[in-house]
Enzyme design. Sequence first.
Site, PDB file in Angstrom:
ATOM      1  N   GLY A   1       6.268  -6.460  -0.096  1.00 46.12           N
ATOM      2  CA  GLY A   1       6.685  -7.352  -1.124  1.00 46.12           C
ATOM      3  C   GLY A   1       7.345  -8.450  -0.444  1.00 46.12           C
ATOM      4  O   GLY A   1       6.983  -9.908  -0.477  1.00 46.12           O
TER       5      GLY A   1
ATOM      6  N   CYS B   1      -2.357  -1.299  -4.228  1.00 43.75           N
ATOM      7  CA  CYS B   1      -1.232  -2.015  -3.882  1.00 43.75           C
ATOM      8  C   CYS B   1      -1.725  -3.501  -4.205  1.00 43.75           C
ATOM      9  O   CYS B   1      -2.555  -3.912  -3.772  1.00 43.75           O
ATOM     10  CB  CYS B   1      -0.605  -1.977  -2.424  1.00 43.75           C
TER      11      CYS B   1
ATOM     12  N   GLU C   1      10.957   3.459  -5.847  1.00 38.40           N
ATOM     13  CA  GLU C   1      10.994   4.405  -4.547  1.00 38.40           C
ATOM     14  C   GLU C   1      12.355   5.148  -4.570  1.00 38.40           C
ATOM     15  O   GLU C   1      12.193   6.251  -4.070  1.00 38.40           O
ATOM     16  CB  GLU C   1      10.848   3.199  -3.341  1.00 38.40           C
TER      17      GLU C   1
HETATM   18  N1  DGL Z   1       3.207  -1.018  -4.696  1.00 38.99           N
HETATM   19  C1  DGL Z   1       2.956  -2.502  -4.222  1.00 38.99           C
HETATM   20  C2  DGL Z   1       2.221  -3.386  -5.028  1.00 38.99           C
HETATM   21  O1  DGL Z   1       1.519  -3.048  -5.714  1.00 38.99           O
HETATM   22  C3  DGL Z   1       3.954  -3.150  -3.518  1.00 38.99           C
HETATM   23  C4  DGL Z   1       5.399  -2.583  -3.162  1.00 38.99           C
HETATM   24  C5  DGL Z   1       6.123  -3.036  -2.092  1.00 38.99           C
HETATM   25  O2  DGL Z   1       5.665  -2.469  -0.963  1.00 38.99           O
HETATM   26  O3  DGL Z   1       6.773  -3.961  -2.139  1.00 38.99           O
HETATM   27  O4  DGL Z   1       2.437  -4.561  -4.997  1.00 38.99           O
END
Ligand code: DGL
Length: 297
Positions: A56, A86, A165
Site C-alpha cells: 500500500g 490484491c 496482518e
Molecule cells: N491486500 C492488499 C490489497 O488488497 C494490500 C495490502 C498491502 O500490502 O498494503 O490492497
Amino acid sequence: MDTTQTHLGSVAGADNAPIGVFDSGFGGLTVAREIAKALPEESLVYLGDSARCPYGPRSLAEVDGFVQQIGGWLVGRGVKMIVIACNTATAAGLAHAQRTLPVPVIGVVEPGARAAVHATRNRRVGVIATKATVESDAYTRAIRHIDAGITVFSTATPRFVEIAEQGIRMAEGPIENYTSLASKVYIRPAFQEIAKEYLEPLRRCDIDTLVLGCTHFPLLKALIGGVVGREVTLISSAKEAARDVAEILGRRGALAERGRAPRHEFFTTGADTEEFRAFGSRVLRLPIASVERVGLE
Ligand code: DGL
C-alpha cells in the site's frame, strides 16, 4: 456456478492446471477461499509476498514491477489463469500483466466495483483501501464506469493492513469472530479508535455501501461493521471475483475435470512458513499441509 459447470459439460476438454493467486500477504486468501468454495475441483497455487508486505505505501510503478515478477513466476509453475487477489497490485499492474502474460489475468477492483453498484440504493458509495489504491483512483473509475451517477467517497486506511496482518494473527479463537458481523469479539480499544478516526468521516457522507477495497479488510469485518453500522452494506470482491474465474474458465473450456480432487500449493516470500501455514489455514478455512518459502527479491 452450477450453471457454468452444467454448461461446460458440452465443451470439449478440461484443464487440470492450477489457478495462480497472489497477494502481498494473507489477504488474498479471502479470495482463494471463495474460489475454492465455488470451484472445488480447481487446484490453486497461492503466493503471499509477505517479505514485501505492505504494498500500500509503495509507488504504483514499484508494485507493477512485483506484479510482472510474480506473474512470470506463476506462469513458470504452469498456471492456466492468474487472479491478482490484491487491490493495490490490481490498480498498479493489472493492465500491464494482461498485456504481457500468456494466460488470462483478472484483478479484484472491477468485481468489487460491480458488487457495490448492485448493492447501493442511494448511489453513495464509500471505498476504503490502501494509499496506493486510493491515489490510483481505480475504484472511482470502475464504479463510475458502470454508473456515472454514483458518488464515490474514498479514504485510505493503511493501518487496517497492519492490524489485519499483525493483530489478528496474534489473536486466539476462530477467525470467524473477526469476519462475522454478528460477533461480539473483543477488539482492542486502540483498533477501535483507529477505525473510528478512519470511518467517521465516511459515515457522515451518508453512504449506504462501503467497499472493502483491500483483500485484507474482510478479516476486519466485525471492527469495520461495528463502526459504520448495520445499515451500511459491506462489499468485498472475493465472491464476485470467484464468479469471474468460473465464467472465464468455463468459456474457454478450461475448468478442471469434474469429480477431481484439487491439489493446492502455498508459497510465501516471508521467513516464517509455519506461521503462514497456521494463520493461512484459518483464513482459508481449509487445512494447509505445508508452505514453501520462495525468494523473489
Ligand atoms: N491486500 C492488499 C490489497 O488488497 C494490500 C495490502 C498491502 O500490502 O498494503 O490492497
